[in-house]
Design a protein around this motif. Structure first.
Motif, PDB file in Angstrom:
ATOM      1  N   THR A   1       0.871  -1.185   0.000  1.00  0.00           N
ATOM      2  CA  THR A   1       0.000   0.000   0.000  1.00  0.00           C
ATOM      3  C   THR A   1       0.904   1.229   0.000  1.00  0.00           C
TER       4      THR A   1
ATOM      5  N   PRO B   1       1.502   5.206  -0.926  1.00  0.00           N
ATOM      6  CA  PRO B   1       0.814   6.449  -1.285  1.00  0.00           C
ATOM      7  C   PRO B   1       1.151   6.866  -2.720  1.00  0.00           C
TER       8      PRO B   1
ATOM      9  N   GLY C   1      -4.198   8.302  -4.197  1.00  0.00           N
ATOM     10  CA  GLY C   1      -4.455   7.931  -2.800  1.00  0.00           C
ATOM     11  C   GLY C   1      -3.366   6.985  -2.343  1.00  0.00           C
ATOM     12  N   ALA C   2      -3.618   5.682  -2.521  1.00  0.00           N
ATOM     13  CA  ALA C   2      -2.591   4.689  -2.193  1.00  0.00           C
ATOM     14  C   ALA C   2      -2.900   3.400  -2.945  1.00  0.00           C
TER      15      ALA C   2
ATOM     16  N   GLN D   1      -8.015   4.627  -2.727  1.00  0.00           N
ATOM     17  CA  GLN D   1      -7.130   3.874  -1.834  1.00  0.00           C
ATOM     18  C   GLN D   1      -7.912   2.773  -1.129  1.00  0.00           C
TER      19      GLN D   1
ATOM     20  N   ARG E   1      -8.777   0.429  -6.337  1.00  0.00           N
ATOM     21  CA  ARG E   1      -7.400  -0.069  -6.258  1.00  0.00           C
ATOM     22  C   ARG E   1      -7.411  -1.583  -6.103  1.00  0.00           C
TER      23      ARG E   1
END
Ligand code: BMA
Length: 801
Positions: free
Chosen positions: A289, A291, A295-296, A477, A501
């Motif tokens: 994960t 950034p 977002g991520a 994210q 994601r």
């Protein structure tokens, strides 16, 4: 769920006597198993899954039940070891209470030396009504603990550590079954045993260090000897623990399905004559994960390679424990692997599955996203509850963490969202958020106390640790549950409006196949609004959503069987739209787990496998849309972009051709192109939407340098818009040594061509498009030797004939 590595004792599984507390019923019950299955087998109750029988059987959960058996003892120094007691129960030995327990997800060890006697002993387990127990605990709690009213017709299941979907779910029957799901046996008190084998792998270039912690009882001073891949190590047990490190050079690695072999190695442990054995896959799974501008990121990296997770959500294999067998479960998981899946999410409203489940996932290359068993409700966070949860989490983490398949532990299903679902929680969110965090923190701490290096994700969906925003609608994210198409009635194209994601839930319902419907309904009830059919639909408004969607995209099917077929076609199109679009966003999106793989009983649901394991059309379509190499059509502005996706480790060259297909079968060339595809999806060919006439679809085909090929259509308009021709399909059937070959030849384009068989078995394909004079052979392997009759369906015959 027999814990591994313990000394053998007297097995107490098998036939016990079941009675209810009022003395109205008496019969045998097989343990492990459940009382409802036993009552049915004994003829005391009708088939719970047939018709509307469910509603007449709810009384079972309102009573207390007792199972009893005799045991002959010569040695009184014994422990009773039991797991999966479902759920609030009192265990008596020779009439004396030896245990009160209330957690189906745990096991218990009870020293019987004070109560055992030589000769005949009697053991009995009283199962207290979960309906009454849940209500009692709700009343006793200092403030209300709301449960998921959308899912649970039987209230207060959240107060008990019982399988949450036992109280009903939007796909489950609500019967609150009782019984024992795991092992029951006697072991000599004080006998040396290995309680846990904890494994931690540290991979570096061409090398893995395997750290093994052995938790043992009555073995202090003994030497643990461990052997793995011809390496050995030993250490002395001290304070119930020993630690050894095995260093393996150039390990044969374990890979997820489609990425490489699922090599498993034997880890043998010996401590003072007590042995334990684990099958280990050497692999490094990281949850990444990072950034970024959106977002991520969110995805798995396995042995250094980013792997797009393709799979589905798993719910319990059956609503009744007594119907579950390792073989049936293995069959469902095999179907997942056969559809190119590489990840299964064990959803938090069910159970921690038995060892055999994870053994199968190891062998099949199915990574497991493992939820802790909390779903869609508020839960208590008082000391007693959290203590119970801590023991549950530790035990299950220790039991499962060594599995190669175990990719990720997740705190719960949808508990963050549930903070907004109830008037009580909306009115006092501070209280319920703190209450939630106490539980979530307890789970994380307990999990990490056993497996500090494991991948942890706080909840599903979640935008990340300490982020309590909406994981259903924020796509930059975290993992997303994208339900707007089903629960909010948006059109299928809305799947293209989001860029998850990692989409860990999204689903669309269909009717179960006719073969499953026949197991619960008589022909006179073959009508979508018949009360029997409605009782096998647990999502309020579900049948209306299926019908409304059909209106949107198709001409109305005249026959019930056609409606059932078409419901599965549209389910397949919905999920295919989502998956192919999100795969085409790779690497921005790195996973799709659709809701849901299996069913707990025959019901209208989001599942791709019928109850019993038959492949619905979605599952056949999943085998195609999860193919490692895929070309898919993505509408973008005025164009339709054919994008190539490649999940293999090596680059693949694809060659793509596109034609405009008229409904009489004639075609016009629209272009061809090739492209080399690495790990990121790429545009291969763009067709202008204006190049297609009003009655034309885009037909495209590809071949890949990896040896795969495929073809598909893209229809710019809803199917009801097209004046389909009768395809006039000829069928030739041949029995080739028990495998049936069915060759179909169409005169005109035929869409979603599907075969149904009169006997159980597996087709190699279904829901495929036939082009004129291009014969296609289906094969069918029957489960038994019966001669099947085949029924053919396609879009034209279902909606226009
Ligand atoms: C999800 C799941 C389940 C439910 C499904 C369909 O969010 O977590 O709670 O069965 O939706 O509504």
């Amino acid at each position: 769920m027999t814990p591994k590595g313990r000394s053998d004792g007297t097995d107490l599984t098998g036939a016990w006597t079941l009675t209810d507390i009022n003395g109205d019923y008496r019969c045998d019950v097989m343990l492990p198993g459940d009382g409802i299955t036993a009552l049915h087998a004994a003829g005391h109750i009708p088939d719970p899954y047939w018709g509307r029988n469910e509603y007449d059987l709810r009384w079972i959960g309102e009573r207390d039940w007792v199972v009893r058996r005799d045991v002959t003892l010569t040695d009184m120094a014994v422990d009773l070891v039991v797991s999966g007691v479902d759920t609030v129960a009192t265990i008596r030995w020779n009439g004396r209470v030896v245990l009160r327990c209330d957690n189906v997800h745990r096991s218990f060890r009870i020293d019987l030396s004070d109560v055992a006697k030589p000769g005949k002993n009697t053991v009995e387990i009283t199962f207290h009504s979960p309906v009454a127990e849940g209500a009692k605990r709700q009343v006793a709690h200092p403030f209300p603990i709301p449960y998921s009213t959308d899912n649970n017709p039987i209230p207060n299941g959240n107060m008990l550590r019982k399988v949450q979907c036992d109280f009903g779910w939007d796909w489950n029957i609500a019967l609150t079954p009782f019984g024992v799901g795991g092992g029951i046996r006697l072991e000599p008190t004080g006998a040396p045993r290995i309680d846990a084998v904890l494994v931690q792998q540290t991979h570096s270039d061409g090398h893995v260090a395997v750290d093994v912690t052995v938790n043992a009882a009555f073995l202090d001073g003994e030497t643990v000897r461990a052997r793995l891949c011809d390496q050995t190590a030993s250490a002395e047990i001290d304070g119930g623990k020993a630690f050894v490190r095995l260093s393996i050079k150039n390990p044969d690695l374990w890979w997820p399905n489609g990425q490489g072999p699922q090599t498993l190695h034997d880890l043998e442990i010996d401590a003072g004559g007590v042995t334990a054995h684990r099958r280990l896959g050497l692999r490094n799974i990281e949850l990444v994960t990072q950034p970024d501008t959106a977002g991520a990121s969110f995805g798995c990296r396995v042995n250094g390679r980013a792997v797009f997770a393709k799979g589905a959500n798993w719910i319990p294999a059956d609503a009744l424990q007594g119907n579950i067998t390792d073989a049936k479960t293995r069959g469902l998981l095999q179907s997942a692997a056969d559809a190119h899946m590489n990840m299964i999410r064990v959803w938090g409203g069910g159970r921690y599955e038995p060892d055999s489940f994870y053994d199968a996932c190891d062998a099949l290359g199915l990574m497991v996203w493992q939820d802790f068993m909390f779903a869609c409700s508020i839960y208590p966070s008082d000391d007693a509850f959290l203590e119970n949860v801590t023991a549950e989490v530790r035990e299950n983490t220790a039991r499962l963490q060594h599995h190669a398949c175990l990719a990720l532990w997740c705190g719960d299903n949808e508990l963050v969202g549930s903070l907004d679902w109830f008037p009580e929680t909306r009115d006092n969110r501070d209280r319920y958020l703190v209450n939630y965090d106490r539980l979530n923190r307890t789970i994380e701490t307990a999990m990490k106390s056993v497996d500090p290096a494991a991948n942890w994700w706080p909840s599903s969906p979640s935008l990340g640790p300490m982020d309590f925003r909406d994981g259903w609608h924020v796509d930059g994210q975290g993992d997303m549950h994208f339900w707007s198409v089903w629960h909010e009635g948006r059109d299928f194209d809305h799947y293209r409006d989001v860029t998850p994601r990692f989409c860990s839930e999204f689903g669309f319902q269909s009717y179960p196949s006719m073969s499953a419907i026949r197991t619960f309904a008589a022909p006179e009830d073959f009508n979508i609004a018949a009360p029997v059919l409605e009782s096998h639909q647990k999502n309020a408004g579900g049948n209306a959503r299926i019908a409304e969607t059909m209106f949107r995209y198709f001409r109305w099917p005249a026959q019930f069987e056609d409606f059932v077929y078409l419901s599965q076609v549209q389910q397949g199109i919905a999920i295919k739209t989502a998956v192919t679009h999100w795969r085409s966003l790779k690497p921005q999106c790195m996973g799709t787990l659709y809701w849901q793989l299996n069913d707990t009983w025959p019901v209208c649901s989001w599942a791709s496998l019928d109850h019993g394991g038959n492949w619905k059309l979605l599952h056949h379509m999943a085998r195609d849309f999860y193919n490692p190499v895929l070309v898919t059509a993505v509408p973008m502005g005025d164009g339709i972009v054919l994008r190539g996706v490649n999940d293999l480790a090596d680059r693949v060259d694809v060659f793509v051709t596109a034609v405009a297909l008229a409904m009489d079968g004639s075609t016009r060339d629209l272009g061809k192109a090739d492209a080399s595809i690495g790990s990121d999806a790429v545009d291969v060919l763009t067709v202008q939407a204006g190049d297609l006439g009003a009655q034309e679809m885009l037909f495209f085909a590809w071949t890949g340098s990896d040896g795969t090929s495929g073809s598909d259509i893209y229809a710019p308009h809803p199917f009801k818009h097209y004046a389909l021709n009768a395809p006039d399909i000829a069928m030739a059937v041949a029995d080739q040594g028990g495998v049936w070959q069915i060759t179909l030849t169409a005169q005109k384009p035929a869409f979603f061509v599907s075969l149904e068989a009169s006997t159980a078995g597996r087709f190699d394909r279904n829901a495929v498009h036939l082009m004129p004079d291009t014969p296609l052979t289906f094969s069918f392997v029957p489960e038994r030797g019966d001669t099947p009759a085949f029924t053919l369906r396609d879009l034209h015959t279902a909606t226009m004939a």
